[in-house]
Motif scaffolding. Sequence first.
Motif, PDB file in Angstrom:
ATOM      1  N   PRO A  84       0.837  -1.202   0.000  1.00  0.00           N
ATOM      2  CA  PRO A  84       0.000   0.000   0.000  1.00  0.00           C
ATOM      3  C   PRO A  84       0.879   1.262   0.000  1.00  0.00           C
ATOM      4  O   PRO A  84       1.838   1.294   0.751  1.00  0.00           O
ATOM      5  CB  PRO A  84      -0.768  -0.110   1.324  1.00  0.00           C
ATOM      6  N   PRO A  85       0.625   2.275  -0.820  1.00  0.00           N
ATOM      7  CA  PRO A  85      -0.486   2.367  -1.753  1.00  0.00           C
ATOM      8  C   PRO A  85      -0.170   1.898  -3.170  1.00  0.00           C
ATOM      9  O   PRO A  85      -1.084   1.764  -3.975  1.00  0.00           O
ATOM     10  CB  PRO A  85      -0.750   3.878  -1.788  1.00  0.00           C
ATOM     11  N   ILE A  86       1.096   1.596  -3.493  1.00  0.00           N
ATOM     12  CA  ILE A  86       1.448   1.539  -4.925  1.00  0.00           C
ATOM     13  C   ILE A  86       0.757   0.405  -5.667  1.00  0.00           C
ATOM     14  O   ILE A  86       0.447   0.530  -6.853  1.00  0.00           O
ATOM     15  CB  ILE A  86       2.978   1.481  -5.116  1.00  0.00           C
ATOM     16  N   SER A  87       0.453  -0.726  -4.982  1.00  0.00           N
ATOM     17  CA  SER A  87      -0.148  -1.849  -5.708  1.00  0.00           C
ATOM     18  C   SER A  87      -1.664  -1.750  -5.809  1.00  0.00           C
ATOM     19  O   SER A  87      -2.308  -2.686  -6.279  1.00  0.00           O
ATOM     20  CB  SER A  87       0.189  -3.174  -5.009  1.00  0.00           C
ATOM     21  N   PHE A  88      -2.227  -0.661  -5.332  1.00  0.00           N
ATOM     22  CA  PHE A  88      -3.696  -0.563  -5.285  1.00  0.00           C
ATOM     23  C   PHE A  88      -4.232   0.468  -6.272  1.00  0.00           C
ATOM     24  O   PHE A  88      -3.552   1.418  -6.627  1.00  0.00           O
ATOM     25  CB  PHE A  88      -4.157  -0.208  -3.864  1.00  0.00           C
ATOM     26  N   ASP A  89      -5.463   0.248  -6.658  1.00  0.00           N
ATOM     27  CA  ASP A  89      -6.173   1.177  -7.538  1.00  0.00           C
ATOM     28  C   ASP A  89      -7.198   1.932  -6.696  1.00  0.00           C
ATOM     29  O   ASP A  89      -7.500   1.526  -5.575  1.00  0.00           O
ATOM     30  CB  ASP A  89      -6.882   0.385  -8.653  1.00  0.00           C
ATOM     31  N   PRO A  90      -7.763   3.035  -7.264  1.00  0.00           N
ATOM     32  CA  PRO A  90      -8.829   3.715  -6.528  1.00  0.00           C
ATOM     33  C   PRO A  90      -9.993   2.741  -6.290  1.00  0.00           C
ATOM     34  O   PRO A  90     -10.210   1.877  -7.143  1.00  0.00           O
ATOM     35  CB  PRO A  90      -9.258   4.830  -7.490  1.00  0.00           C
ATOM     36  N   PRO A  91     -10.747   2.832  -5.178  1.00  0.00           N
ATOM     37  CA  PRO A  91     -10.601   3.859  -4.139  1.00  0.00           C
ATOM     38  C   PRO A  91      -9.591   3.509  -3.036  1.00  0.00           C
ATOM     39  O   PRO A  91      -9.173   4.399  -2.312  1.00  0.00           O
ATOM     40  CB  PRO A  91     -12.013   3.924  -3.537  1.00  0.00           C
ATOM     41  N   GLU A  92      -9.157   2.229  -2.890  1.00  0.00           N
ATOM     42  CA  GLU A  92      -8.244   1.888  -1.783  1.00  0.00           C
ATOM     43  C   GLU A  92      -6.951   2.704  -1.853  1.00  0.00           C
ATOM     44  O   GLU A  92      -6.406   3.115  -0.836  1.00  0.00           O
ATOM     45  CB  GLU A  92      -7.855   0.395  -1.796  1.00  0.00           C
ATOM     46  N   HIS A  93      -6.472   2.907  -3.083  1.00  0.00           N
ATOM     47  CA  HIS A  93      -5.207   3.610  -3.236  1.00  0.00           C
ATOM     48  C   HIS A  93      -5.185   4.923  -2.446  1.00  0.00           C
ATOM     49  O   HIS A  93      -4.239   5.204  -1.710  1.00  0.00           O
ATOM     50  CB  HIS A  93      -4.917   3.882  -4.726  1.00  0.00           C
ATOM     51  N   GLY A  94      -6.236   5.721  -2.611  1.00  0.00           N
ATOM     52  CA  GLY A  94      -6.273   7.043  -1.972  1.00  0.00           C
ATOM     53  C   GLY A  94      -6.281   6.942  -0.450  1.00  0.00           C
ATOM     54  O   GLY A  94      -5.646   7.752   0.238  1.00  0.00           O
ATOM     55  N   VAL A  95      -6.972   5.937   0.070  1.00  0.00           N
ATOM     56  CA  VAL A  95      -7.056   5.757   1.532  1.00  0.00           C
ATOM     57  C   VAL A  95      -5.657   5.487   2.089  1.00  0.00           C
ATOM     58  O   VAL A  95      -5.227   6.091   3.077  1.00  0.00           O
ATOM     59  CB  VAL A  95      -8.006   4.585   1.879  1.00  0.00           C
ATOM     60  N   TYR A  96      -4.925   4.585   1.440  1.00  0.00           N
ATOM     61  CA  TYR A  96      -3.584   4.234   1.915  1.00  0.00           C
ATOM     62  C   TYR A  96      -2.603   5.383   1.696  1.00  0.00           C
ATOM     63  O   TYR A  96      -1.756   5.664   2.525  1.00  0.00           O
ATOM     64  CB  TYR A  96      -3.079   2.966   1.211  1.00  0.00           C
ATOM     65  N   ARG A  97      -2.732   6.042   0.554  1.00  0.00           N
ATOM     66  CA  ARG A  97      -1.796   7.135   0.259  1.00  0.00           C
ATOM     67  C   ARG A  97      -1.937   8.260   1.282  1.00  0.00           C
ATOM     68  O   ARG A  97      -0.946   8.828   1.745  1.00  0.00           O
ATOM     69  CB  ARG A  97      -2.022   7.655  -1.165  1.00  0.00           C
ATOM     70  N   ASP A  98      -3.192   8.554   1.661  1.00  0.00           N
ATOM     71  CA  ASP A  98      -3.426   9.623   2.643  1.00  0.00           C
ATOM     72  C   ASP A  98      -2.688   9.351   3.954  1.00  0.00           C
ATOM     73  O   ASP A  98      -2.270  10.274   4.645  1.00  0.00           O
ATOM     74  CB  ASP A  98      -4.921   9.756   2.945  1.00  0.00           C
ATOM     75  N   LEU A  99      -2.559   8.065   4.317  1.00  0.00           N
ATOM     76  CA  LEU A  99      -1.914   7.734   5.596  1.00  0.00           C
ATOM     77  C   LEU A  99      -0.445   8.163   5.599  1.00  0.00           C
ATOM     78  O   LEU A  99       0.106   8.530   6.640  1.00  0.00           O
ATOM     79  CB  LEU A  99      -2.007   6.226   5.863  1.00  0.00           C
ATOM     80  N   LEU A 100       0.200   8.092   4.440  1.00  0.00           N
ATOM     81  CA  LEU A 100       1.624   8.448   4.362  1.00  0.00           C
ATOM     82  C   LEU A 100       1.842   9.906   3.981  1.00  0.00           C
ATOM     83  O   LEU A 100       2.837  10.523   4.364  1.00  0.00           O
ATOM     84  CB  LEU A 100       2.321   7.579   3.304  1.00  0.00           C
TER      85      LEU A 100
END
Length: 393
Positions: A84-100
């Motif tokens: 996370p986030p690089i292997s994920f597509d929206p919408p999960e991607h954005g959730v994980y990216r926000d954490l970092l």
Amino acid sequence: VNDKTLSERPTRAEFDHYGPHMGEQAPEVLAEMRAECPVAWSEQHGGFWVVTRYDDCHELSRDPQRYGNSTGTIPDLFGGLKLPPISFDPPEHGVYRDLLQSWFTLKRVQGFEEFVRRCAQARIDALGSPAELVAGFTRPFPRDVILGVIGVPDADVDLIGRMITDRMENATADQAEVRASTESLRQYMADTLIASRRRKPSDDLVSHLVASEIDGEPLGDELIAGLLHQVIGAGIDTTNKVLATALGNLAQDPAAQAGLREADLSVAVEEMLRLHAPVSVGRLCHAQSVVGGVPIEEGERLLLMFASANRDETQFPDPERIDWARSPNRHMAFGVGIHRCLGMHLARMELVIAFEELFAAFDQIELAPGGRVTFQPGQVWGASAVPAELRRR
Ligand code: HEM
């Protein structure tokens, strides 16, 4: 895909970014493909498309619905593990990216400046002459920075550093080994690092993640370890390779080195990133489409060659020439779109500080007599050994 479509494909059947000739010769191979076969089918690693032109790489990166990120490495180097986030597509991607994200904003990163400079100085002070600059500087320096920012205690930095180096140097090793080394890193994170910050938070990324929430729920150890693994995986070898390739070139090009010493480093590092872009990324096609006039089928993989996009003559006049003041310089070394490098402010700062400190310490950096710069092919491409003679000021 029927046989007719297959036989009509523009093909570079033998293309393999891990092939030994894709070390030093990668720029020439990619220039030839850009000119003659800019979207090419390779039969290697189970088959994938190689995309070498700027406009095509740009367009694909801007369409994450159609070109997903679940296949980041070709071949799969993580045994199916998703980061996370690089292997994920929206919408999960954005959730994980926000954490970092909040830990790597420009403002936050500016707060790391003194620490980053101390890391660079310590490694530079320890260099003798001649020195192998990858082992002595370009590899340990970004590792020291990332481990410090994450919150790995000084006493564990060497141990974890070795685990990571083993992991990186085994990039094409067999999956069982890769899984085992990944497992030991994960175990250290969960059992030692995350556990200690759950007991006693500090001012570091682990503590920030321990205090973070998704929909009001705290993050589990596995997700935190995944996020840390992502930062380690994305933040160390990348910076190492840009620094190493740049130093390999500068050690053999005194005019370029003299020019860089006079240049505005904050502008010049963009040219370094353009010319020595280390990363290429995999994508998975989710819906039948056309790229550069070539039909791509659902389920097929693509490899976006940012290093090639960065030397595309339609985007950069005289692309092989180093111009430390090049402007505009819309290189794609950090990617484009929703996955654009989350660590780019930190990476830029590390590059600027590395050269400030190297130039302050040495008035000449030259290739050691009889020495040769070697390269590592693959999805994080760049110089792997730079034997240099250093003249201290
Ligand atoms: C010169 C050094 C670096 C280069 C060339 C680089 C390059 C890239 C590229 C090309 C991507 C986009 C991948 C894609 O499109 O799928 C990316 C993503 C990423 N980078 Fe970097 N990177 C560098 C340094 C760093 C550092 C220091 C960090 C530390 C935080 C970092 C963290 C990340 C993360 C977390 C992502 C995933 C972002 C997402 O999926 O939303 N990178 N990087």
